[in-house]
Design an enzyme around this catalytic site. Structure first.
Site, PDB file in Angstrom:
ATOM      1  N   GLY A   1       3.830   0.024  -2.401  1.00  0.00           N
ATOM      2  CA  GLY A   1       3.805  -0.286  -3.823  1.00  0.00           C
ATOM      3  C   GLY A   1       5.189  -0.363  -4.435  1.00  0.00           C
TER       4      GLY A   1
ATOM      5  N   VAL B   1       0.829  -1.193   0.000  1.00  0.00           N
ATOM      6  CA  VAL B   1       0.000   0.000   0.000  1.00  0.00           C
ATOM      7  C   VAL B   1       0.868   1.249   0.000  1.00  0.00           C
ATOM      8  CG1 VAL B   1      -1.767   1.268   1.259  1.00  0.00           C
ATOM      9  CG2 VAL B   1      -1.831  -1.224   1.222  1.00  0.00           C
ATOM     10  N   SER B   2       0.555   2.197  -0.886  1.00  0.00           N
ATOM     11  CA  SER B   2       1.281   3.469  -0.975  1.00  0.00           C
ATOM     12  C   SER B   2       2.760   3.180  -1.265  1.00  0.00           C
ATOM     13  CB  SER B   2       1.078   4.290   0.298  1.00  0.00           C
ATOM     14  OG  SER B   2       1.570   5.606   0.146  1.00  0.00           O
ATOM     15  N   PHE B   3       3.679   3.602  -0.386  1.00  0.00           N
ATOM     16  CA  PHE B   3       5.090   3.292  -0.609  1.00  0.00           C
ATOM     17  C   PHE B   3       5.335   1.788  -0.567  1.00  0.00           C
ATOM     18  CE2 PHE B   3       9.650   4.067   1.125  1.00  0.00           C
ATOM     19  CZ  PHE B   3      10.180   3.888  -0.136  1.00  0.00           C
TER      20      PHE B   3
END
Length: 410
Positions: free
Chosen positions: A232, A228-230
């Protein structure tokens, strides 16, 4: 999508907090009445008002628990957790209020999930010469091994927050075992032991997968990771080097951190690479004076990455890139993106897709879907449905039945 504030970071964080209504972590009325009391752009006001809402909600949870109203208490504790998390968000690493606020955030979450019909196991996962704290959720209606997802947070998320952001209740309803944990640069390891971020997350995730082997609910051939988010960046990085990962979700994509951070300033970024460190640091200091978002990004970056200056941070961010690495991934990939994402520009998604050689599905969420923001926090029901529908198909038979290579986008 604008919720309340004209200050972009305040408004996005408000949307993020309210998003967890989907899985029992907020109520819109509590969120909106809180932000109405907050002064625009004032981080002191932000902390004070969110702390007040969190404490009031925790008191309600305590009263319900004392009266054995366990379902009421569970949801109130989970909401209090989210509000404490939000109250902590803008505090600097050295602020004496940060650690106590985080502790209340974590303890209220634990109080809430302890009241689930099937409470999670609290696990200590091996990491170098220490351990990382986590939670293992096992579906109550399934016996024997089954598909498992490991959720990886990002730049400012906590393992506890991933319960909502990754839609753990939805995963459990579909029969998944779910592991949430804090890695270096995140949550408790950062706050309690000053373990900072590192780019080679295969060295974090590998031992975590090892630690799952004794649990009978985990099918080792059907392990997926959701970053999720970073995360990723973290999840695809782990998938590139660990063949035990059978499916990988980049939620959102984050394949090149430096280019994402510099995307809004295409002329300034190349210049910063050539000027002396003293100039880079001076420009960053000036930016922090005039922008609450710039100030938060610099303060949190120095803390998470363990650097002292903007110039050092600039060099560090360039290490977090999947260029030249993404082609190593051989498990199926799901790449999510939002057309309004202000953290990870949509223009970088296509570059990531071009580098991937594994079977790949891409999903761009639109403004009109209410899901165009970073990590689709305006419509988590839609986003998590896309994620788990894809995982249902991809992990149905394990790696041996995964699609053959050849990108498929849509």
């Amino acid at each position: 999508m604008r919720v309340h504030f004209s200050t972009r970071i305040f408004d996005y964080q408000t949307l993020r907090t309210m998003a967890y209504t989907t899985f029992g972590g907020a109520e819109p009325g509590e969120v909106l009445t809180t932000v109405e009391r907050i002064e625009e752009g004032e981080t002191a006001s932000w902390h004070a008002e969110w702390r007040e809402t969190a404490e009031r909600t925790e008191r309600a949870a305590d009263e319900a628990a004392a009266a054995s109203r366990h379902r009421t208490a569970r949801f109130a504790y989970l909401r209090a957790h989210n509000y404490y998390r939000t109250a902590e968000f803008f505090l600097s690493a050295r602020d004496p209020r940060r650690r106590p606020t985080y502790e209340r955030c974590r303890e209220t979450f634990r109080a809430g999930v302890a009241l689930l019909d099937a409470p999670p196991r609290r696990v200590d996962l091996p990491y170098e010469d220490t351990t990382l704290p986590g939670y293992l959720f096992e579906p109550p209606e399934r016996s024997g091994p089954g598909p498992t997802v490991i959720c990886l947070g990002g730049f400012d998320s906590l393992a506890e927050e991933l319960y909502f952001l990754c839609g753990v209740p939805e995963a459990l309803a579909r029969g998944y075992t779910v592991l949430l944990f804090d890695g270096p640069g995140q949550g408790a390891p950062l706050r309690q032991r000053e373990l900072t971020a590192r780019p080679d997350w295969e060295r974090v995730v590998g031992p975590v997968i090892d630690a799952l082997s004794p649990y009978g609910s985990v099918d080792p051939d059907r392990i997926g990771v959701i970053g999720v988010s970073f995360g990723g960046y973290y999840a695809p990085r782990a998938a590139a080097y660990d063949g035990r990962i059978a499916a990988c979700v980049a939620f959102d994509h984050m394949h090149d951190l430096w280019r994402a951070s510099a995307y809004e300033h295409p002329r300034l970024a190349p210049l910063l690479e050539r000027v002396p460190d003293v100039t880079v640091n001076a420009l960053a200091t000036a930016g922090e004076r005039f922008s609450v978002e710039a100030r938060w990004l610099m303060e949190n970056s120095r803390w998470v990455f363990g650097v002292e200056s903007a110039a050092e941070l600039q060099r560090t961010l360039r290490r977090y890139s999947l260029s030249g690495v993404a082609g190593r991934i051989d498990c199926p990939m799901l790449v999510l993106a939002g057309e309004d994402d202000h953290f990870v520009p949509l223009g970088l998604a296509e570059e990531f897709l071009e580098e991937l050689r594994a079977p790949t599905t891409a999903r761009v969420f639109k403004t009109e879907e209410g899901a165009g923001e970073h990590c689709q926090v305006g419509n988590l029901r839609l986003a998590t449905s896309v994620v788990y529908d894809w995982l249902d198909e991809t992990l149905a038979g394990g790696r041996e039945n995964a699609p053959s290579p050849g990108p498929a986008r849509g």
